[in-house]
Design a protein around this motif. Structure first.
Motif, short mmCIF file in Angstrom:
data_model
loop_
_atom_site.label_atom_id
_atom_site.label_comp_id
_atom_site.label_asym_id
_atom_site.label_seq_id
_atom_site.Cartn_x
_atom_site.Cartn_y
_atom_site.Cartn_z
N LYS A 213 0.83 -1.20 0.00
CA LYS A 213 0.00 0.00 0.00
C LYS A 213 0.87 1.25 0.00
O LYS A 213 0.59 2.23 -0.71
CB LYS A 213 -0.92 -0.03 1.22
N ARG A 214 1.94 1.22 0.78
CA ARG A 214 2.83 2.39 0.86
C ARG A 214 3.51 2.64 -0.48
O ARG A 214 3.64 3.79 -0.92
CB ARG A 214 3.87 2.16 1.95
N VAL A 215 3.97 1.58 -1.12
CA VAL A 215 4.61 1.72 -2.43
C VAL A 215 3.63 2.26 -3.45
O VAL A 215 3.96 3.13 -4.27
CB VAL A 215 5.18 0.35 -2.90
N LEU A 216 2.38 1.77 -3.41
CA LEU A 216 1.37 2.24 -4.35
C LEU A 216 1.07 3.73 -4.14
O LEU A 216 0.95 4.49 -5.11
CB LEU A 216 0.09 1.41 -4.17
N VAL A 217 0.98 4.14 -2.88
CA VAL A 217 0.73 5.56 -2.58
C VAL A 217 1.89 6.41 -3.09
O VAL A 217 1.68 7.48 -3.68
CB VAL A 217 0.53 5.75 -1.07
N ASN A 218 3.12 5.94 -2.87
CA ASN A 218 4.29 6.70 -3.34
C ASN A 218 4.31 6.82 -4.86
O ASN A 218 4.66 7.87 -5.41
CB ASN A 218 5.58 6.03 -2.86
N ILE B 244 1.67 6.79 -6.85
CA ILE B 244 0.60 7.72 -7.24
C ILE B 244 1.05 9.16 -7.00
O ILE B 244 0.86 10.03 -7.86
CB ILE B 244 -0.69 7.41 -6.47
N LEU B 245 1.64 9.42 -5.84
CA LEU B 245 2.11 10.77 -5.53
C LEU B 245 3.20 11.22 -6.49
O LEU B 245 3.25 12.38 -6.92
CB LEU B 245 2.61 10.85 -4.09
N THR B 246 4.09 10.29 -6.85
CA THR B 246 5.15 10.61 -7.81
C THR B 246 4.57 10.96 -9.17
O THR B 246 5.00 11.92 -9.83
CB THR B 246 6.13 9.43 -7.95
N ALA B 247 3.56 10.19 -9.60
CA ALA B 247 2.92 10.46 -10.89
C ALA B 247 2.22 11.81 -10.88
O ALA B 247 2.29 12.57 -11.86
CB ALA B 247 1.92 9.34 -11.21
N VAL B 248 1.58 12.16 -9.77
CA VAL B 248 0.91 13.46 -9.66
C VAL B 248 1.93 14.59 -9.71
O VAL B 248 1.73 15.61 -10.37
CB VAL B 248 0.08 13.53 -8.36
N CYS B 249 3.06 14.41 -9.00
CA CYS B 249 4.11 15.44 -9.00
C CYS B 249 4.67 15.64 -10.40
O CYS B 249 4.90 16.77 -10.84
CB CYS B 249 5.22 15.04 -8.03
N LEU B 250 4.91 14.54 -11.11
CA LEU B 250 5.42 14.65 -12.47
C LEU B 250 4.42 15.34 -13.38
O LEU B 250 4.81 16.14 -14.26
CB LEU B 250 5.76 13.26 -13.01
N PHE B 251 3.14 15.07 -13.17
CA PHE B 251 2.11 15.70 -13.98
C PHE B 251 2.08 17.21 -13.73
O PHE B 251 1.89 18.01 -14.65
CB PHE B 251 0.75 15.08 -13.65
N VAL B 252 2.30 17.61 -12.46
CA VAL B 252 2.31 19.04 -12.12
C VAL B 252 3.54 19.73 -12.69
O VAL B 252 3.47 20.85 -13.20
CB VAL B 252 2.24 19.22 -10.58
N TRP B 253 4.69 19.06 -12.60
CA TRP B 253 5.95 19.66 -13.06
C TRP B 253 6.14 19.58 -14.56
O TRP B 253 7.02 20.26 -15.11
CB TRP B 253 7.13 18.98 -12.35
N LEU B 254 5.36 18.76 -15.25
CA LEU B 254 5.53 18.59 -16.69
C LEU B 254 5.47 19.90 -17.46
O LEU B 254 6.36 20.18 -18.28
CB LEU B 254 4.49 17.58 -17.22
N PRO B 255 4.45 20.75 -17.26
CA PRO B 255 4.43 22.02 -18.01
C PRO B 255 5.63 22.91 -17.72
O PRO B 255 6.15 23.58 -18.62
CB PRO B 255 3.12 22.68 -17.54
#
Length: 280
Positions: free
Chosen positions: A3-8, A10-21
């Motif tokens: 569960k912890r790995v999955l949360v990390n 997801i959070l990493t993917a969200v951060c990359l999506f925010v930083w992409l632009p």
């Protein structure tokens, strides 16, 4: 563990999506004019080839930055306007909001709750609702088309008062009573107890106020008619398509101050928002 790995992840993917632009802007700012037309020509009405976005151009160059910083005097004028307007707004907010917030938090007076409720109503009103009344007031005061037309409404914003009032309320009462027993007056308590203890809330007000004022578009567009008074936020829309590289470079420079300030004040910002009771 899973569960912890999955949360990390997801959070990493969200951060990359925010930083992409942001990464794309930084990469495009190093792109030559020829490569810019080759990759984004369809957006500029040149050719029909598909858009090819990349994080790093094939032949990086600093030419857009050189052109912006050496051949664009209007950039410096608008950069100074942004610094002047934002700095004046932040300074005025601290002078006006801190005493008002302290009064709401620690003084009991008739109509206190109703007045604070009015502050909340003003805080949630969008600019479009107050635009016409604000325009008429500034016109009557003969402040239109001056820096004060943007500065004064920003100074008396209700949001800093709301943030600081909630933060001042979280200061332990025994600490304030101990200061009174030592003979401290109300102003002394505010200056020597409220401001030092409320530093995280003050930093959060500065960070949020800076982001709002630095990126403001509608207010200066409505109240400022002369280009010599425009802030940097109105400089980017004026750049033509043949200066796309300059636009990317200006975007990078415009983002630097907010990003640095936000990173430096993240911890205090979190404490201030937590104290104010705001939840996302």
């Amino acid at each position: 563990m899973v569960k912890r790995v999955l949360v990390n992840l997801i959070l990493t993917a969200v951060c990359l999506f925010v930083w992409l632009p942001l990464l794309l802007i930084a990469g495009n700012a190093l792109m030559s004019e020829g490569e810019m037309l080759e990759r984004f020509g369809a957006l500029f009405g040149v050719g029909n080839s598909p858009v090819k976005a990349v994080f790093l151009p094939e032949y990086p160059t600093l030419r857009p930055f050189v052109e912006l910083l050496l051949d664009s005097p209007g950039f410096y004028v608008m950069f100074w306007n942004s610094c002047l307007q934002t700095g004046a707004v932040l300074g005025g907010q601290l002078l006006a909001a801190l005493p008002a917030a302290w009064a709401f938090a620690h003084f009991g007076f008739r109509g206190r709750k109703a007045l604070f409720f009015l502050y909340i109503i003003l805080m949630i009103q969008p600019f479009q609702v107050t635009m016409v009344p604000g325009y008429l007031v500034l016109k009557q005061m003969r402040l239109l088309n001056t820096h004060l037309a943007v500065i004064l409404p920003g100074i008396f914003s209700a949001f800093p008062v709301f943030i600081m009032a909630k933060f001042f309320e979280s200061i332990p009462r025994p600490l304030i009573e101990a200061a009174r027993l030592d003979g401290a007056g109300e102003f002394s308590i505010f200056a020597r107890v409220g401001i030092p203890v409320g530093k995280p809330g003050i930093v959060s007000v500065i960070v949020l106020g800076f982001l709002e004022s630095w990126n403001a578009i509608e207010q200066p567009m409505t109240f400022l008619k002369e280009r010599r008074l425009w802030p940097l936020s109105l400089y980017l829309p004026e750049i033509t398509s043949d200066k796309a590289g300059v636009a990317w470079a200006a975007s990078v420079i415009m983002m630097m101050l907010p990003v640095i300030l936000f990173v430096m004040g993240t911890e205090s910002l979190e404490q201030g928002i937590a104290a104010s009771g705001i939840k996302e």
